[in-house]
Design a protein around this motif. Structure first.
Motif, PDB file in Angstrom:
ATOM      1  N   CYS A  59       0.694   1.797  -1.940  1.00  0.00           N
ATOM      2  CA  CYS A  59       1.321   0.974  -2.962  1.00  0.00           C
ATOM      3  C   CYS A  59       0.499   1.076  -4.241  1.00  0.00           C
ATOM      4  N   PHE A  60       1.171   0.855  -5.378  1.00  0.00           N
ATOM      5  CA  PHE A  60       0.478   0.994  -6.650  1.00  0.00           C
ATOM      6  C   PHE A  60       1.115   0.146  -7.729  1.00  0.00           C
ATOM      7  N   ALA A  81       0.927  -5.081  -6.753  1.00  0.00           N
ATOM      8  CA  ALA A  81       1.410  -3.812  -6.184  1.00  0.00           C
ATOM      9  C   ALA A  81       2.928  -3.772  -6.299  1.00  0.00           C
ATOM     10  N   ASP A  82       3.406  -3.234  -7.403  1.00  0.00           N
ATOM     11  CA  ASP A  82       4.839  -3.265  -7.703  1.00  0.00           C
ATOM     12  C   ASP A  82       5.650  -2.215  -6.952  1.00  0.00           C
ATOM     13  N   TYR A  83       5.026  -1.084  -6.596  1.00  0.00           N
ATOM     14  CA  TYR A  83       5.776   0.040  -6.021  1.00  0.00           C
ATOM     15  C   TYR A  83       5.145   0.545  -4.732  1.00  0.00           C
ATOM     16  N   LYS A  84       5.999   1.090  -3.852  1.00  0.00           N
ATOM     17  CA  LYS A  84       5.545   1.679  -2.595  1.00  0.00           C
ATOM     18  C   LYS A  84       5.994   3.138  -2.553  1.00  0.00           C
ATOM     19  N   LYS A 122       9.730   3.246  -4.324  1.00  0.00           N
ATOM     20  CA  LYS A 122      10.696   2.151  -4.411  1.00  0.00           C
ATOM     21  C   LYS A 122       9.932   0.885  -4.775  1.00  0.00           C
ATOM     22  N   LYS A 123      10.652  -0.175  -5.053  1.00  0.00           N
ATOM     23  CA  LYS A 123      10.015  -1.466  -5.288  1.00  0.00           C
ATOM     24  C   LYS A 123       9.315  -1.891  -4.007  1.00  0.00           C
ATOM     25  N   ASN A 124       8.134  -2.488  -4.147  1.00  0.00           N
ATOM     26  CA  ASN A 124       7.362  -2.921  -2.995  1.00  0.00           C
ATOM     27  C   ASN A 124       7.876  -4.258  -2.483  1.00  0.00           C
ATOM     28  N   ASP A 125       8.432  -4.282  -1.273  1.00  0.00           N
ATOM     29  CA  ASP A 125       8.952  -5.538  -0.720  1.00  0.00           C
ATOM     30  C   ASP A 125       7.889  -6.293   0.090  1.00  0.00           C
TER      31      ASP A 125
END
Length: 130
Positions: A59-60, A81-84, A122-125
Motif C-alpha cells: 500500500c502507498f 495509505a490511499d492505494y493498494k 486500486k483504492k485501499n479498503d
C-alpha cells in the motif's frame, strides 16, 4: 603634545545613528540566520520516491502530484495509505495494456526510464481511520 585614542579603538565614541545602524544590521543578520535554521529543520523535504520498490499487496500514498507521482510505501492499515498495489509489470510502458486484465484496477503509476514499469492499483479498503 596631546594624547588621543586611536580611531576605532576601545575609547572611540560612536554617534547614536551609528549605534542604531549597527544594531539593525545585527538584528537583520540574526533574523536571516533564524530563518535559515527554521527552513533547514522544518522546511519541505523531497521525500524519496518508493515507486520502484512497490509490489503486489503493498500500500502507498502519493506524496507527489498527479502528473509527477511519488509513492511512499505504508502499512495497509495506515490512515494515509490511499492505494493498494494489485500488480506490477516490469519493462512495461503502456499502462492501459499492463492493467487492462487486472480486475479492480482504478489507476496506474508508470515509470519510463532505464528500469521501466507499470504499477496497477486500486483504492485501499483496509485503510485505518484517522
Amino acid at each position: 603634545m596631546s594624547l588621543s585614542a586611536a580611531p576605532g579603538g576601545p575609547n572611540a565614541s560612536h554617534t547614536p545613528e551609528q549605534i542604531r545602524r549597527n544594531r539593525l544590521i545585527f538584528l537583520a543578520v540574526l533574523v536571516v540566520l533564524a530563518g535559515l535554521v527554521a527552513f533547514v529543520s522544518l522546511g519541505p523535504y523531497d521525500k524519496k520516491d518508493q515507486s520502484a520498490t512497490l509490489k503486489a499487496g503493498d500500500c502507498f500514498q502519493n506524496v507527489g502530484t498527479a502528473k509527477n507521482a511519488k509513492a511512499e510505501k505504508l502499512d495497509c492499515t495506515d490512515p494515509h495509505a490511499d492505494y493498494k498495489v494489485l500488480k506490477r509489470e516490469k519493462d512495461a510502458v503502456v499502462d492501459t495494456f499492463a492493467c487492462s486484465g487486472v480486475p479492480g484496477t482504478t489507476g496506474s503509476l508508470t515509470q519510463v526510464a532505464k528500469d521501466s514499469f507499470v504499477v496497477c492499483f486500486k483504492k485501499n479498503d483496509q485503510k485505518g481511520d484517522k
